[in-house]
Design an enzyme around this catalytic site. Sequence first.
Site, PDB file in Angstrom:
ATOM      1  N   GLY A  51      -5.477   6.175  -7.651  1.00 46.43           N
ATOM      2  CA  GLY A  51      -4.081   6.180  -8.097  1.00 46.43           C
ATOM      3  C   GLY A  51      -3.177   5.208  -7.366  1.00 46.43           C
ATOM      4  N   CYS A  53      -0.742   5.515  -4.937  1.00 42.19           N
ATOM      5  CA  CYS A  53      -0.513   5.570  -3.491  1.00 42.19           C
ATOM      6  C   CYS A  53      -1.534   4.742  -2.733  1.00 42.19           C
ATOM      7  CB  CYS A  53      -0.545   7.035  -3.048  1.00 42.19           C
ATOM      8  SG  CYS A  53      -0.522   7.249  -1.275  1.00 42.19           S
ATOM      9  N   VAL A  54      -2.798   4.966  -3.034  1.00 39.87           N
ATOM     10  CA  VAL A  54      -3.883   4.307  -2.317  1.00 39.87           C
ATOM     11  C   VAL A  54      -3.962   2.816  -2.647  1.00 39.87           C
ATOM     12  CG1 VAL A  54      -6.402   4.154  -2.222  1.00 39.87           C
ATOM     13  CG2 VAL A  54      -5.276   6.387  -2.134  1.00 39.87           C
ATOM     14  N   CYS A  58       1.979   3.559  -1.371  1.00 38.97           N
ATOM     15  CA  CYS A  58       2.217   3.917   0.019  1.00 38.97           C
ATOM     16  C   CYS A  58       1.335   3.152   1.011  1.00 38.97           C
ATOM     17  CB  CYS A  58       1.936   5.406   0.262  1.00 38.97           C
ATOM     18  SG  CYS A  58       2.149   6.469  -1.164  1.00 38.97           S
ATOM     19  N   PRO A  60      -0.907   0.252   0.897  1.00 41.65           N
ATOM     20  CA  PRO A  60      -0.713  -1.186   1.145  1.00 41.65           C
ATOM     21  C   PRO A  60       0.708  -1.499   1.609  1.00 41.65           C
ATOM     22  CG  PRO A  60      -0.942  -0.752  -1.207  1.00 41.65           C
ATOM     23  CD  PRO A  60      -1.311   0.506  -0.493  1.00 41.65           C
ATOM     24  N   LYS A  61       1.680  -0.741   1.129  1.00 41.40           N
ATOM     25  CA  LYS A  61       3.071  -0.956   1.544  1.00 41.40           C
ATOM     26  C   LYS A  61       3.224  -0.741   3.045  1.00 41.40           C
ATOM     27  CE  LYS A  61       5.640   2.308   2.096  1.00 41.40           C
ATOM     28  NZ  LYS A  61       6.465   2.973   1.131  1.00 41.40           N
ATOM     29  N   TYR A 196      14.040   2.084  -3.403  1.00 37.57           N
ATOM     30  CA  TYR A 196      13.321   1.977  -2.138  1.00 37.57           C
ATOM     31  C   TYR A 196      12.161   0.990  -2.208  1.00 37.57           C
ATOM     32  CZ  TYR A 196       9.286   5.098  -3.033  1.00 37.57           C
ATOM     33  OH  TYR A 196       8.134   5.666  -3.488  1.00 37.57           O
ATOM     34  N   GLU A 200      11.851  -2.090   0.378  1.00 38.74           N
ATOM     35  CA  GLU A 200      10.680  -2.161   1.265  1.00 38.74           C
ATOM     36  C   GLU A 200       9.950  -3.487   1.093  1.00 38.74           C
ATOM     37  OE1 GLU A 200       9.542   2.578   1.746  1.00 38.74           O
ATOM     38  OE2 GLU A 200       8.518   1.414   0.217  1.00 38.74           O
ATOM     39  N   ARG A 217      21.813  -4.559  -9.014  1.00 43.02           N
ATOM     40  CA  ARG A 217      22.607  -4.376 -10.231  1.00 43.02           C
ATOM     41  C   ARG A 217      23.904  -3.630  -9.938  1.00 43.02           C
ATOM     42  NH1 ARG A 217      20.164  -1.355 -15.453  1.00 43.02           N
ATOM     43  NH2 ARG A 217      20.153   0.427 -14.044  1.00 43.02           N
ATOM     44  N   PRO A 249      19.614 -10.125 -14.096  1.00 41.35           N
ATOM     45  CA  PRO A 249      18.823 -11.275 -14.543  1.00 41.35           C
ATOM     46  C   PRO A 249      18.929 -11.425 -16.057  1.00 41.35           C
ATOM     47  CG  PRO A 249      17.387  -9.421 -14.051  1.00 41.35           C
ATOM     48  CD  PRO A 249      18.759  -9.009 -13.630  1.00 41.35           C
ATOM     49  N   ASP A 290       0.338   6.916 -24.011  1.00 41.82           N
ATOM     50  CA  ASP A 290      -1.079   6.797 -24.396  1.00 41.82           C
ATOM     51  C   ASP A 290      -1.768   8.143 -24.614  1.00 41.82           C
ATOM     52  OD1 ASP A 290      -0.892   4.065 -23.993  1.00 41.82           O
ATOM     53  OD2 ASP A 290      -1.596   4.156 -21.915  1.00 41.82           O
ATOM     54  N   LEU A 332       6.809  11.276  -5.005  1.00 37.67           N
ATOM     55  CA  LEU A 332       6.216  11.077  -3.683  1.00 37.67           C
ATOM     56  C   LEU A 332       4.814  11.671  -3.650  1.00 37.67           C
ATOM     57  CD1 LEU A 332       9.296  12.160  -1.523  1.00 37.67           C
ATOM     58  CD2 LEU A 332       8.401   9.832  -1.749  1.00 37.67           C
ATOM     59  N   ALA A 336       3.126  15.424  -5.032  1.00 42.03           N
ATOM     60  CA  ALA A 336       2.080  15.536  -6.054  1.00 42.03           C
ATOM     61  C   ALA A 336       0.882  16.327  -5.519  1.00 42.03           C
ATOM     62  CB  ALA A 336       1.637  14.145  -6.499  1.00 42.03           C
ATOM     63  N   HIS A 462      12.625  12.767  26.598  1.00 36.41           N
ATOM     64  CA  HIS A 462      13.257  11.546  27.063  1.00 36.41           C
ATOM     65  C   HIS A 462      12.228  10.563  27.570  1.00 36.41           C
ATOM     66  CE1 HIS A 462      16.719   9.240  28.262  1.00 36.41           C
ATOM     67  NE2 HIS A 462      16.212   9.066  29.471  1.00 36.41           N
ATOM     68  N   GLU A 467      15.324  12.239  20.284  1.00 36.23           N
ATOM     69  CA  GLU A 467      16.189  13.153  21.050  1.00 36.23           C
ATOM     70  C   GLU A 467      17.666  12.940  20.700  1.00 36.23           C
ATOM     71  OE1 GLU A 467      16.587  12.654  25.334  1.00 36.23           O
ATOM     72  OE2 GLU A 467      16.124  10.521  25.189  1.00 36.23           O
TER      73      GLU A 467
END
Length: 486
Positions: A51, A53-54, A58, A60-61, A196, A200, A217, A249, A290, A332, A336, A462, A467
């Site tokens: 899917g 994410c992989v 998420c 590769p990002k 986002y 990113e 925009r 654009p 589809d 996110l 899911a 600390h 903190e």
Amino acid sequence: SEEQYMYDLVVLGGGSGGLAAAKQAAELGARVAVFDYVTPSPKGTKWGLGGTCVNVGCIPKKLMHQAALLGEAVHEAAAFGWVIPDIKSVQINWEALSVAVQNHIKSVNWVTRVDLKNKKVEYINALGYFKDPHTIGGIMKNGEENVVTAKNILIAVGGRPKYPDIPGAIENGITSDDIFSLSQPPGKTLIVGAGYIGLECAGFLNGLGYNTTVMVRSIILRGFDQQMANIIAEEMEQRGVHFIYQAKPKLIKKEADGILVHWVDKLGQVQKDVYDTVLFAIGRRALTKDLKLENAGVICIPDDDKIDAVDEQTNVPHIYAVGDILHKKPELTPVAIHAGKLLSKRLFANSSETMDYTNIATTVFSPLEYGCVGLSEEQANIIYGEDNIEIYHAYYKPTEFFIPQKDNSHCYLKVVTLRNNDQKVIGMHFIGPNAGEVIQGFATAIKSNLTFPILKSTVGIHPTSAEELIRVFITKRSKMDPKPQS
Ligand code: FAD
Ligand code: NA7
């Protein structure tokens, strides 16, 4: 009887939600099959099982974000005494980066396949659709159809990036589906969209040394706290990202020296520039078209083609949906996954636990990261009224910023609380290094009904940036200066 169907559960879509549900169901003894099929992007990019994410989300990002952070760290290291010969010539090798990222993805694709095999989930590499409420047809790469029947069906097909309806967009533009495997360095890049994903991508491309522009925009990060969003954008601008505000654009055209872009500016004038790469990050389109949902009687929301489900159940009792395909739910991966697992436990283990979609933490992996959980200041004002909320805020200076003299003027945080006796914490926002790592634990605290007095009674670690969320004491109402006094 149950045996009249080939499977207890057939899942459409082998991404975050679908795979989590499938594996959980199989572990509970259900007979499960997953259909997963990736339609190539208009540029021809395709990928394996697992899917968004992989393959194009998420993972590769985050890796490219890390590459950008390391480039920054090389220069900081010099300030800390590391001897780095010829530091001025330090530069990214895009091909090496994208090959490293793609190799990691391929290894995850492989592990995912083995995992399904071990858990006895049947993986069918075919584009699935409903033939009737209990029958799924799947078109395979060779054009043949694989037909199965199932007692329960889960729709987890997610979405794909949208293109704007302007001349040349599809032919000459790319999206997040293509950027992580681009064989050539992107060069001077225009990113259209300030959600986002747009921010990113702009952040890491700028960090890797490419001339980067974001075309906005309307506002930055719609849906997020706008004060935080604007601080993120200011920080990016300071690092060299260009922003074109209130622009749309109009035309994307391939020319000898690059890709010509025409846009309409805020005064209605047409402006133009030439880029090497134009990346659209203008939102995602749900992949329900589809599925031939009409053959099963499943209703879609016409506005966004998404599915409105109650506890992940569609209007057809044995047909469910999880993940990005759900109407008005956070898009996110952990959302899911969690919803998919809980659904399978309800279906196959008599569980009654349902998914709680509130107080889900998230992080924007901009160059200086932004993590948050709970309500934005705007949302809190709308829900409770300004008189009933207290905003605590602070600018702070991460210790590790001093020696390399890194700019800390955008290291800012705020805590949104109710003003009644309990002073319940209803939102936490943090801009700074490792924001995701900082916010995750506080999300648990908020889920456990964190109050401001409890936050203040917590002893910090600390020296950390986290903190600072505990040290916060200045209210916006007091109009005191939230800048550190030292
Ligand atoms: P997907 O993971 O999209 O999986 C759906 C699968 O179904 C795909 O493999 C698709 O090809 C397949 N499919 C579609 N139609 C059919 C069909 N008819 N038959 C068979 N298979 C089909 N989330 C985070 O939590 N953190 C992040 O940092 C983050 N970063 C992101 C960065 C980017 C650039 C993008 C694009 C997304 C990011 N996300 C992030 C979002 C996250 O990737 C998604 O929320 C998550 O993947 C949704 O999972 P899903 O199961 O709904 O769908
Ligand atoms: P988002 O978060 O939906 O953001 C899309 C951005 O693109 C946003 O800034 C939009 O501006 C802008 N946009 C939308 N359509 C256009 C057109 N036609 N032209 C120019 N700009 C446009 O999408 P992402 O891709 O970042 O993230 C996808 C999903 O992941 C998102 O739904 C999140 O929930 C999670 P706007 O503010 O609408 O004016």
